[in-house]
Write a protein that holds these residues in place. Structure first.
Motif, PDB file in Angstrom:
ATOM      1  N   ALA A 124       0.915 -14.960 -17.501  1.00 20.09           N
ATOM      2  CA  ALA A 124       2.162 -15.273 -18.212  1.00 20.09           C
ATOM      3  C   ALA A 124       3.396 -14.849 -17.398  1.00 20.09           C
ATOM      4  CB  ALA A 124       2.163 -14.577 -19.576  1.00 20.09           C
ATOM      5  N   ALA A 125       3.208 -13.795 -16.573  1.00 20.15           N
ATOM      6  CA  ALA A 125       4.349 -13.283 -15.794  1.00 20.15           C
ATOM      7  C   ALA A 125       4.529 -14.036 -14.477  1.00 20.15           C
ATOM      8  CB  ALA A 125       4.143 -11.798 -15.510  1.00 20.15           C
ATOM      9  N   LEU A 126       3.565 -14.876 -14.119  1.00 21.70           N
ATOM     10  CA  LEU A 126       3.593 -15.551 -12.811  1.00 21.70           C
ATOM     11  C   LEU A 126       4.901 -16.280 -12.500  1.00 21.70           C
ATOM     12  CD1 LEU A 126       0.110 -17.082 -11.939  1.00 21.70           C
ATOM     13  CD2 LEU A 126       1.395 -15.292 -10.753  1.00 21.70           C
ATOM     14  N   PRO A 127       5.472 -17.002 -13.462  1.00 22.23           N
ATOM     15  CA  PRO A 127       6.693 -17.744 -13.131  1.00 22.23           C
ATOM     16  C   PRO A 127       7.800 -16.877 -12.522  1.00 22.23           C
ATOM     17  CG  PRO A 127       5.842 -18.459 -15.246  1.00 22.23           C
ATOM     18  CD  PRO A 127       5.016 -17.276 -14.835  1.00 22.23           C
ATOM     19  N   ARG A 128       7.872 -15.593 -12.947  1.00 16.47           N
ATOM     20  CA  ARG A 128       8.866 -14.673 -12.386  1.00 16.47           C
ATOM     21  C   ARG A 128       8.692 -14.488 -10.873  1.00 16.47           C
ATOM     22  NH1 ARG A 128       7.968  -9.202 -15.025  1.00 16.47           N
ATOM     23  NH2 ARG A 128       9.484  -8.406 -13.527  1.00 16.47           N
ATOM     24  N   TYR A 129       7.468 -14.709 -10.400  1.00 10.25           N
ATOM     25  CA  TYR A 129       7.154 -14.417  -9.006  1.00 10.25           C
ATOM     26  C   TYR A 129       6.921 -15.671  -8.181  1.00 10.25           C
ATOM     27  CZ  TYR A 129       6.782  -9.713 -10.719  1.00 10.25           C
ATOM     28  OH  TYR A 129       7.067  -8.514 -11.289  1.00 10.25           O
ATOM     29  N   ARG A 130       7.302 -16.825  -8.751  1.00 11.03           N
ATOM     30  CA  ARG A 130       7.004 -18.069  -8.065  1.00 11.03           C
ATOM     31  C   ARG A 130       7.859 -18.253  -6.804  1.00 11.03           C
ATOM     32  NH1 ARG A 130       4.196 -21.584 -12.121  1.00 11.03           N
ATOM     33  NH2 ARG A 130       2.496 -20.231 -11.472  1.00 11.03           N
ATOM     34  N   SER A 131       9.105 -17.819  -6.879  1.00  7.33           N
ATOM     35  CA  SER A 131      10.008 -18.086  -5.757  1.00  7.33           C
ATOM     36  C   SER A 131      10.294 -16.847  -4.903  1.00  7.33           C
ATOM     37  CB  SER A 131      11.318 -18.661  -6.282  1.00  7.33           C
ATOM     38  OG  SER A 131      11.872 -17.751  -7.202  1.00  7.33           O
ATOM     39  N   VAL A 132       9.486 -15.810  -5.096  1.00  6.17           N
ATOM     40  CA  VAL A 132       9.654 -14.579  -4.306  1.00  6.17           C
ATOM     41  C   VAL A 132       8.286 -14.035  -3.884  1.00  6.17           C
ATOM     42  CG1 VAL A 132      11.803 -13.867  -5.455  1.00  6.17           C
ATOM     43  CG2 VAL A 132       9.589 -13.126  -6.388  1.00  6.17           C
ATOM     44  N   VAL A 133       8.305 -13.154  -2.880  1.00  7.03           N
ATOM     45  CA  VAL A 133       7.118 -12.353  -2.569  1.00  7.03           C
ATOM     46  C   VAL A 133       7.378 -10.940  -3.074  1.00  7.03           C
ATOM     47  CG1 VAL A 133       5.629 -11.418  -0.761  1.00  7.03           C
ATOM     48  CG2 VAL A 133       6.598 -13.725  -0.509  1.00  7.03           C
ATOM     49  N   PRO A 134       6.604 -10.505  -4.082  1.00  3.10           N
ATOM     50  CA  PRO A 134       6.780  -9.131  -4.568  1.00  3.10           C
ATOM     51  C   PRO A 134       6.024  -8.148  -3.662  1.00  3.10           C
ATOM     52  CG  PRO A 134       5.097 -10.234  -5.863  1.00  3.10           C
ATOM     53  CD  PRO A 134       5.581 -11.241  -4.847  1.00  3.10           C
ATOM     54  N   ARG A 135       6.571  -6.953  -3.528  1.00  5.00           N
ATOM     55  CA  ARG A 135       5.859  -5.865  -2.832  1.00  5.00           C
ATOM     56  C   ARG A 135       6.057  -4.592  -3.621  1.00  5.00           C
ATOM     57  NH1 ARG A 135       2.345  -7.782   0.461  1.00  5.00           N
ATOM     58  NH2 ARG A 135       3.117  -9.424   1.799  1.00  5.00           N
ATOM     59  N   HIS A 136       4.979  -3.893  -3.854  1.00  6.23           N
ATOM     60  CA  HIS A 136       5.026  -2.592  -4.517  1.00  6.23           C
ATOM     61  C   HIS A 136       4.866  -1.500  -3.460  1.00  6.23           C
ATOM     62  CE1 HIS A 136       4.243  -5.179  -7.955  1.00  6.23           C
ATOM     63  NE2 HIS A 136       4.549  -4.190  -8.748  1.00  6.23           N
ATOM     64  N   TRP A 137       5.784  -0.549  -3.458  1.00  7.01           N
ATOM     65  CA  TRP A 137       5.782   0.551  -2.484  1.00  7.01           C
ATOM     66  C   TRP A 137       5.488   1.827  -3.246  1.00  7.01           C
ATOM     67  CZ3 TRP A 137       6.681  -1.542   2.360  1.00  7.01           C
ATOM     68  CH2 TRP A 137       7.203  -2.848   2.371  1.00  7.01           C
ATOM     69  N   PHE A 138       4.431   2.544  -2.816  1.00 12.98           N
ATOM     70  CA  PHE A 138       4.008   3.754  -3.540  1.00 12.98           C
ATOM     71  C   PHE A 138       4.371   4.984  -2.706  1.00 12.98           C
ATOM     72  CE2 PHE A 138       0.059   1.606  -5.711  1.00 12.98           C
ATOM     73  CZ  PHE A 138       0.899   0.760  -6.399  1.00 12.98           C
ATOM     74  N   ASP A 139       4.577   6.101  -3.395  1.00  9.13           N
ATOM     75  CA  ASP A 139       4.837   7.334  -2.657  1.00  9.13           C
ATOM     76  C   ASP A 139       4.477   8.540  -3.518  1.00  9.13           C
ATOM     77  OD1 ASP A 139       5.573   8.806  -0.430  1.00  9.13           O
ATOM     78  OD2 ASP A 139       7.712   8.484  -0.650  1.00  9.13           O
ATOM     79  N   HIS A 140       4.322   9.687  -2.832  1.00 13.03           N
ATOM     80  CA  HIS A 140       4.187  10.989  -3.488  1.00 13.03           C
ATOM     81  C   HIS A 140       3.003  11.062  -4.447  1.00 13.03           C
ATOM     82  CE1 HIS A 140       7.777  12.116  -1.495  1.00 13.03           C
ATOM     83  NE2 HIS A 140       8.582  11.357  -2.187  1.00 13.03           N
ATOM     84  N   TYR A 141       1.857  10.696  -3.958  1.00 12.35           N
ATOM     85  CA  TYR A 141       0.619  10.784  -4.739  1.00 12.35           C
ATOM     86  C   TYR A 141       0.287  12.242  -5.062  1.00 12.35           C
ATOM     87  CZ  TYR A 141      -0.286   6.105  -2.743  1.00 12.35           C
ATOM     88  OH  TYR A 141      -0.202   4.804  -2.351  1.00 12.35           O
ATOM     89  N   LEU A 142       0.086  12.502  -6.323  1.00 13.80           N
ATOM     90  CA  LEU A 142      -0.466  13.791  -6.770  1.00 13.80           C
ATOM     91  C   LEU A 142      -1.881  13.504  -7.252  1.00 13.80           C
ATOM     92  CD1 LEU A 142       2.671  14.995  -8.720  1.00 13.80           C
ATOM     93  CD2 LEU A 142       1.626  16.230  -6.806  1.00 13.80           C
ATOM     94  N   VAL A 143      -2.864  13.998  -6.533  1.00 12.61           N
ATOM     95  CA  VAL A 143      -4.260  13.645  -6.820  1.00 12.61           C
ATOM     96  C   VAL A 143      -5.016  14.861  -7.337  1.00 12.61           C
ATOM     97  CG1 VAL A 143      -6.368  12.622  -5.900  1.00 12.61           C
ATOM     98  CG2 VAL A 143      -4.156  12.007  -4.885  1.00 12.61           C
ATOM     99  N   GLU A 144      -5.652  14.700  -8.472  1.00 17.12           N
ATOM    100  CA  GLU A 144      -6.461  15.778  -9.046  1.00 17.12           C
ATOM    101  C   GLU A 144      -7.845  15.253  -9.368  1.00 17.12           C
ATOM    102  OE1 GLU A 144      -5.014  17.736 -12.640  1.00 17.12           O
ATOM    103  OE2 GLU A 144      -3.048  17.775 -11.630  1.00 17.12           O
ATOM    104  N   LYS A 145      -8.858  16.055  -9.062  1.00 19.68           N
ATOM    105  CA  LYS A 145     -10.218  15.642  -9.405  1.00 19.68           C
ATOM    106  C   LYS A 145     -10.422  15.724 -10.915  1.00 19.68           C
ATOM    107  CE  LYS A 145     -13.985  16.395  -6.823  1.00 19.68           C
ATOM    108  NZ  LYS A 145     -14.268  15.579  -5.619  1.00 19.68           N
ATOM    109  N   THR A 146     -11.175  14.775 -11.435  1.00 19.10           N
ATOM    110  CA  THR A 146     -11.582  14.837 -12.831  1.00 19.10           C
ATOM    111  C   THR A 146     -13.115  14.821 -12.863  1.00 19.10           C
ATOM    112  OG1 THR A 146     -11.539  12.436 -12.972  1.00 19.10           O
ATOM    113  CG2 THR A 146      -9.526  13.612 -13.632  1.00 19.10           C
ATOM    114  N   GLU A 147     -13.682  14.749 -14.050  1.00 18.88           N
ATOM    115  CA  GLU A 147     -15.140  14.826 -14.157  1.00 18.88           C
ATOM    116  C   GLU A 147     -15.840  13.688 -13.396  1.00 18.88           C
ATOM    117  OE1 GLU A 147     -17.702  15.772 -18.081  1.00 18.88           O
ATOM    118  OE2 GLU A 147     -15.782  16.808 -17.714  1.00 18.88           O
ATOM    119  N   ASP A 148     -15.292  12.487 -13.499  1.00 19.35           N
ATOM    120  CA  ASP A 148     -15.967  11.358 -12.850  1.00 19.35           C
ATOM    121  C   ASP A 148     -15.036  10.566 -11.908  1.00 19.35           C
ATOM    122  OD1 ASP A 148     -14.372  10.332 -14.781  1.00 19.35           O
ATOM    123  OD2 ASP A 148     -15.903   9.123 -15.775  1.00 19.35           O
TER     124      ASP A 148
END
Lengths: 146, 146, 146
Positions: C69-93
């Motif tokens: 449903a959201a595709l039309p918003r991205y038809r005329s652009v290339v989206p890029r997601h930039w991630f930073d500052h990962y805080l990683v914690e172990k869990t049970e699984d």
């Protein structure tokens, strides 16, 4: 056989961190417009392929010439390349690294503007003296399909 | 001798990942404007040196006061600091970390604008209780040479 | 007991690098609008919770429908997601990963614009076949408190 390939392609954390360090240094040289030193992070016969504009620079000399020609664009700004989402695979003599790039340009007043985002695929090699060098870089500007 | 220095400066992947985790936490506190907790990620005698404006904040108390004075600038936005291209070197009691930084400010309508990009050089130390702390931070805004 | 918890939560560099690789692949699929493949990086009963707009997508089918449903918003652009500052914690699984995200949209002329920044908290699991999958993702848009 598939398992062996998978095994062979697994990158250790030590290698991954070493590769990040290589990019940090290479990128600093590029953004400081230290053209010859930047070219020195490629192999002597290294290639930069700007796929989106059909420009293929073969060898350090060609890179230096092309970067020197582009210098006026960067005279009144500080460029910064921001990398993310490294996909690293081992190859026979190094690594194939695929990542995305955002470019900022900060001017004397502190205003920031942006070049188009792009993807990069690098072929990195470990030289005989133990250094990492880029043998081939393919750069492709992000363009919507439609 | 040169080899020993190189040996000594090599950072392990475990250290590198621990340092990234330190920055992730420190940066979250800064961007959440948790001033006292942010200052607590520095050593008691820690220094923040804004090289580009000749401002040197020595000690946590001075940091907190300066950040408190800057708070109004961030009242109507959410600031985010984005780091990249860490160059990490071991020192006698910690690490020297050199990186680049982009700052976004997102307002209530979702509009994003940017502060000037800058470089940071940090001196990190491992405290007696095993924590990482920043002892000195030198911040330099990106300005074109000409 | 506190020590055991801390011990259990420590993430190795190998795990950290594997998690970065997972995000690099997942993000590439998302930005290439490969909706089904992106949904496939979640567990079958995976959840995406857009906390800031009270939208909770439960299961891959719901994700695919919402993204389509959201595709039309991205038809005329290339989206890029930039991630930073990962805080990683172990869990049970698996792991709990907390990070920040910047989104660019590059159009056909090369112009870049920005979506609001946001934070993400993921619950990742290691499946029986050894793959990493996202079981729950909570997304929260950055909004100033006042």
């Amino acid at each position: 056989m598939a398992t062996q390939t998978a095994e062979r392609q697994k990158v250790t954390a030590e290698e991954y961190v070493e590769i990040l360090g290589f990019y940090a240094r290479q990128c600093r040289l590029m953004d400081a417009l230290k053209i010859e030193e930047f070219a020195g992070t490629f192999t002597e016969d290294g290639v930069i392929d700007h796929a989106h504009r059909g420009e293929r620079l073969a060898g350090r000399e060609a890179m230096v010439a092309a970067m020197r020609a582009a210098l006026p664009r960067y005279r009144s700004v500080v460029p910064r390349h921001w990398f993310d989402h490294y996909l690293v695979e081992k190859t026979e003599d190094g690594w194939r690294v695929d990542y995305v790039c955002l470019v900022t340009r900060t001017d004397a007043t502190g205003k920031v503007d942006f070049e188009p985002t792009f993807t990069v695929v690098d072929e990195l090699v470990r030289t005989e003296t133990g250094e990492i060098r880029t043998r081939e870089r393919v750069i492709d500007q992000d363009r919507p399909a439609s």
